[in-house]
Design a protein around this motif. Structure first.
Motif, short mmCIF file in Angstrom:
data_model
loop_
_atom_site.label_atom_id
_atom_site.label_comp_id
_atom_site.label_asym_id
_atom_site.label_seq_id
_atom_site.Cartn_x
_atom_site.Cartn_y
_atom_site.Cartn_z
N ARG A 146 1.51 8.41 0.35
CA ARG A 146 1.11 9.65 -0.32
C ARG A 146 1.88 10.84 0.26
N GLU A 188 -9.32 4.85 1.31
CA GLU A 188 -8.74 5.02 -0.01
C GLU A 188 -9.78 5.09 -1.12
N ALA A 219 0.76 3.66 -3.32
CA ALA A 219 0.18 4.99 -3.13
C ALA A 219 1.17 6.07 -3.52
N LEU A 279 -5.37 -1.10 -5.80
CA LEU A 279 -4.18 -0.28 -5.64
C LEU A 279 -3.23 -0.43 -6.83
N TRP A 337 -0.89 3.49 3.30
CA TRP A 337 -1.29 4.18 2.08
C TRP A 337 -1.18 5.69 2.26
N PRO A 363 0.80 -1.23 0.00
CA PRO A 363 0.00 0.00 0.00
C PRO A 363 0.83 1.28 0.00
#
Length: 340
Positions: free
Chosen positions: A308, A61, A23, A75, A304, A19
């Motif tokens: 980011r 998400e 991401a 993903l 995740w 993740p």
């Protein structure tokens, strides 16, 4: 080389397709970074969630509740749709200064370089050997990751009446996996006086009819062709035997930081992962880290989100530069003193 490794130099190379890594790759590509590659040693991308055939994943998400495999596929699809390359069966063997990487893939050995490298290698459970559990070594002994891979990916049942060792969140995920596969654990063992999970989740063991034994430590495993019993000590220190046909070791996660330990990057003595500043930047400013490699254990959604955030810091580093590592370190120390 695989198609994803068409180039020898990248803007960003991400190690790990879980993740956090997926991401970050998605955010970087959407932010205009050109050459982004994810290096993944497994033959399928998605990380640990692809082994978890149960919810809840994806609410933060994708604004819906998903099972692990569906979440992992989403993903991966999102990262690829954004334009990120994913090199599967590609293992990074060494981290060099300034983003120099040694890798091995089906095409052989290769040297890659990247302006920035994001470490998103995740975590691993502590195996039996590291827990110093003695006794025989028959089939039927595994950890949660191996169990979920066998059940959800290979349609295999490693045991029918195991003992589960541990009471972390992943332990109850393992309990759910067992139940859905028709496996009926005979006991859950916890060395401490209480479960590691928050109330009231530990009551799930009772709902599934599985005795939860506190102060119980497994000291030996017996069996020849397969597991026959475990020897434990109870909360008063008395020896006891539990008949079973398997042992499932869960939890006691540690960051998957072996690459860092063998490299020039500094390790954090408290977490066992790479040492980072407030930007997620390692001791070599070409390297960043995100997700569970920094601390065990965060949820998939938290990883995740952190991936980011790492992408934003890397993009800012490209655009305007981040404060020097020394300055960032001093700010971090000042913030720690202020919060204390």
């Amino acid at each position: 080389m695989t198609d994803a490794l068409e180039y020898a130099h990248f803007d960003v190379a991400i190690i790990g397709a879980g993740p956090a890594g997926l991401a970050a790759a998605t955010a970087l590509k959407r932010g205009g970074v050109e050459r982004v590659v994810i290096l993944e040693r497994e033959c399928v991308a998605g990380g640990i969630p692809r082994h978890c055939g149960h919810p809840p994943f994806g609410l933060r998400e994708f604004h819906r509740i998903m099972a692990g495999p569906s979440y992992a596929r989403r993903l991966v699809e999102t990262a690829r749709d954004a334009g990120a390359d994913i090199a599967l069966k590609t293992t990074v063997t060494a981290l060099g200064p300034s983003g120099a990487l040694s890798v091995v893939s089906p095409a052989g050995l290769a040297k890659l370089s990247a302006k920035r490298v994001l470490l998103a290698t995740g975590i691993r459970e502590t195996p039996r050997a590291a827990r110093l559990v003695s006794g025989d070594r028959p089939p039927g002994i595994c950890n949660t990751g191996a169990l979920q891979s066998m059940v959800y990916l290979k349609n295999q049942i490693p045991f029918r009446r195991p003992v589960i060792v541990g009471t972390e969140l992943v332990s109850f995920s393992a309990l759910l996996t067992c139940w859905r596969a028709g496996i009926r654990p005979v006991a859950m063992l916890e060395e401490g006086p209480r479960a590691h999970v928050r109330w009231p989740l530990h009551h799930a063991a009772r709902l599934f009819g599985v005795p939860l034994l506190y102060g119980a430590r497994i000291v030996a495993i017996t069996g020849r062709s397969r597991v026959e019993a475990v020897q434990i000590t109870d909360e008063s220190g008395r020896p006891c035997e539990i008949g079973c046909d398997g042992v499932l070791f869960t939890g006691q996660f540690t960051p998957e930081a072996s690459l860092v330990a063998l490299s020039h990057l500094a390790l954090d003595p408290d977490t066992g992962g790479p040492a980072v500043d407030r930007f997620g930047r390692c001791s070599d400013p070409s390297y960043f880290a995100a997700g569970n490699v920094l601390r065990a254990v965060e949820t998939a959604g938290a990883c995740w989100r952190e991936g980011r955030a790492a992408a934003r810091w890397i993009a800012r580093d490209f655009a305007a530069g981040l404060p020097s590592p020394d300055t960032a370190g001093r700010k971090n120390a000042d913030q720690s003193r202020d919060s204390g």
